[in-house]
Design a protein around this motif. Sequence first.
Motif, PDB file in Angstrom:
ATOM      1  N   MET A   1       0.831  -1.191   0.000  1.00 28.59           N
ATOM      2  CA  MET A   1       0.000   0.000   0.000  1.00 28.59           C
ATOM      3  C   MET A   1       0.871   1.249   0.000  1.00 28.59           C
ATOM      4  N   LYS A   2       1.849   1.290   0.895  1.00 33.12           N
ATOM      5  CA  LYS A   2       2.708   2.473   0.980  1.00 33.12           C
ATOM      6  C   LYS A   2       3.429   2.718  -0.340  1.00 33.12           C
ATOM      7  N   ARG A   3       3.984   1.687  -0.910  1.00 30.05           N
ATOM      8  CA  ARG A   3       4.689   1.815  -2.186  1.00 30.05           C
ATOM      9  C   ARG A   3       3.739   2.306  -3.275  1.00 30.05           C
ATOM     10  N   GLY A   4       2.533   1.755  -3.300  1.00 25.45           N
ATOM     11  CA  GLY A   4       1.539   2.172  -4.280  1.00 25.45           C
ATOM     12  C   GLY A   4       1.143   3.628  -4.114  1.00 25.45           C
ATOM     13  N   LEU A   5       0.956   4.055  -2.878  1.00 26.20           N
ATOM     14  CA  LEU A   5       0.621   5.462  -2.607  1.00 26.20           C
ATOM     15  C   LEU A   5       1.738   6.378  -3.087  1.00 26.20           C
ATOM     16  N   GLU A   6       2.977   6.009  -2.786  1.00 26.55           N
ATOM     17  CA  GLU A   6       4.117   6.832  -3.193  1.00 26.55           C
ATOM     18  C   GLU A   6       4.272   6.858  -4.709  1.00 26.55           C
ATOM     19  N   GLN A   7       4.009   5.737  -5.375  1.00 29.46           N
ATOM     20  CA  GLN A   7       4.087   5.693  -6.834  1.00 29.46           C
ATOM     21  C   GLN A   7       3.035   6.597  -7.465  1.00 29.46           C
ATOM     22  N   LEU A   8       1.893   6.732  -6.797  1.00 34.08           N
ATOM     23  CA  LEU A   8       0.850   7.626  -7.299  1.00 34.08           C
ATOM     24  C   LEU A   8       1.194   9.097  -7.063  1.00 34.08           C
ATOM     25  N   GLY A   9       2.103   9.351  -6.132  1.00 32.29           N
ATOM     26  CA  GLY A   9       2.499  10.721  -5.848  1.00 32.29           C
ATOM     27  C   GLY A   9       2.052  11.254  -4.508  1.00 32.29           C
ATOM     28  N   PHE A  10       1.470  10.393  -3.671  1.00 34.68           N
ATOM     29  CA  PHE A  10       1.070  10.811  -2.330  1.00 34.68           C
ATOM     30  C   PHE A  10       2.301  10.917  -1.435  1.00 34.68           C
ATOM     31  N   HIS A  11       2.234  11.819  -0.466  1.00 28.72           N
ATOM     32  CA  HIS A  11       3.296  11.972   0.523  1.00 28.72           C
ATOM     33  C   HIS A  11       2.878  11.205   1.778  1.00 28.72           C
ATOM     34  N   THR A  12       3.675  10.194   2.135  1.00 27.93           N
ATOM     35  CA  THR A  12       3.312   9.322   3.248  1.00 27.93           C
ATOM     36  C   THR A  12       4.273   9.410   4.432  1.00 27.93           C
ATOM     37  N   GLY A  13       5.256  10.246   4.354  1.00 27.96           N
ATOM     38  CA  GLY A  13       6.192  10.365   5.464  1.00 27.96           C
ATOM     39  C   GLY A  13       7.027   9.118   5.639  1.00 27.96           C
ATOM     40  N   ARG A  14       7.464   8.890   6.868  1.00 30.83           N
ATOM     41  CA  ARG A  14       8.379   7.778   7.160  1.00 30.83           C
ATOM     42  C   ARG A  14       7.691   6.577   7.783  1.00 30.83           C
ATOM     43  N   SER A  15       6.402   6.492   7.690  1.00 29.16           N
ATOM     44  CA  SER A  15       5.664   5.420   8.341  1.00 29.16           C
ATOM     45  C   SER A  15       6.195   4.041   7.928  1.00 29.16           C
ATOM     46  N   GLU A  16       6.373   3.178   8.914  1.00 30.68           N
ATOM     47  CA  GLU A  16       6.772   1.791   8.668  1.00 30.68           C
ATOM     48  C   GLU A  16       5.845   0.839   9.414  1.00 30.68           C
ATOM     49  N   THR A  17       4.612   1.278   9.601  1.00 25.67           N
ATOM     50  CA  THR A  17       3.632   0.487  10.343  1.00 25.67           C
ATOM     51  C   THR A  17       2.418   0.240   9.458  1.00 25.67           C
ATOM     52  N   PRO A  18       1.478  -0.564   9.922  1.00 25.15           N
ATOM     53  CA  PRO A  18       0.243  -0.777   9.160  1.00 25.15           C
ATOM     54  C   PRO A  18      -0.664   0.456   9.128  1.00 25.15           C
ATOM     55  N   ILE A  19      -0.263   1.523   9.815  1.00 23.81           N
ATOM     56  CA  ILE A  19      -1.019   2.780   9.771  1.00 23.81           C
ATOM     57  C   ILE A  19      -0.209   3.758   8.942  1.00 23.81           C
ATOM     58  N   ILE A  20      -0.765   4.150   7.797  1.00 20.95           N
ATOM     59  CA  ILE A  20      -0.035   4.989   6.851  1.00 20.95           C
ATOM     60  C   ILE A  20      -0.665   6.377   6.797  1.00 20.95           C
ATOM     61  N   PRO A  21       0.111   7.423   7.106  1.00 18.65           N
ATOM     62  CA  PRO A  21      -0.400   8.780   6.979  1.00 18.65           C
ATOM     63  C   PRO A  21      -0.282   9.250   5.527  1.00 18.65           C
ATOM     64  N   VAL A  22      -1.298   9.942   5.049  1.00 19.58           N
ATOM     65  CA  VAL A  22      -1.268  10.516   3.700  1.00 19.58           C
ATOM     66  C   VAL A  22      -1.561  12.004   3.841  1.00 19.58           C
ATOM     67  N   LYS A  23      -0.585  12.826   3.493  1.00 19.25           N
ATOM     68  CA  LYS A  23      -0.742  14.269   3.648  1.00 19.25           C
ATOM     69  C   LYS A  23      -1.790  14.808   2.682  1.00 19.25           C
ATOM     70  N   THR A  24      -2.709  15.609   3.239  1.00 11.43           N
ATOM     71  CA  THR A  24      -3.778  16.214   2.446  1.00 11.43           C
ATOM     72  C   THR A  24      -3.741  17.731   2.492  1.00 11.43           C
ATOM     73  N   GLY A  25      -2.934  18.290   3.388  1.00  9.80           N
ATOM     74  CA  GLY A  25      -2.774  19.747   3.441  1.00  9.80           C
ATOM     75  C   GLY A  25      -3.696  20.419   4.426  1.00  9.80           C
ATOM     76  N   ASP A  26      -4.794  20.976   3.918  1.00  3.30           N
ATOM     77  CA  ASP A  26      -5.695  21.747   4.781  1.00  3.30           C
ATOM     78  C   ASP A  26      -6.890  20.918   5.242  1.00  3.30           C
ATOM     79  N   MET A  27      -7.646  21.484   6.173  1.00  2.00           N
ATOM     80  CA  MET A  27      -8.787  20.755   6.746  1.00  2.00           C
ATOM     81  C   MET A  27      -9.883  20.515   5.718  1.00  2.00           C
TER      82      MET A  27
END
Length: 89
Positions: A1-27
């Motif tokens: 999942m993390k690799r797929g998100l990053e390949q799409l261009g999402f910013h996921t930070g340094r997460s190495e757990t089953p919980i992956i943060p995806v930056k969205t910017g504003d509220m």
Amino acid sequence: MKRGLEQLGFHTGRSETPIIPVKTGDMVNTFKATVKLQEEGVFVNPIIPPAVPKGGCLIRISLMATHTAEHIDFALSKLEKVGLNLGIL
């Protein structure tokens, strides 16, 4: 999942757990993404201030051992659709 998100261009930070943060910017984008993904069949959690700094909002994706490759592919396709629609990607 993390690799797929990053390949799409999402910013996921340094997460190495089953919980992956995806930056969205504003509220606004964060809540729009949360609702649109739920409508598409993908459940994510919005994370907003004060849990993160202002402008650092994200959605949190939680994976379990029972998620299959098909589940992940489905979620990635919906995340890409919503990310493009909202200008996150």
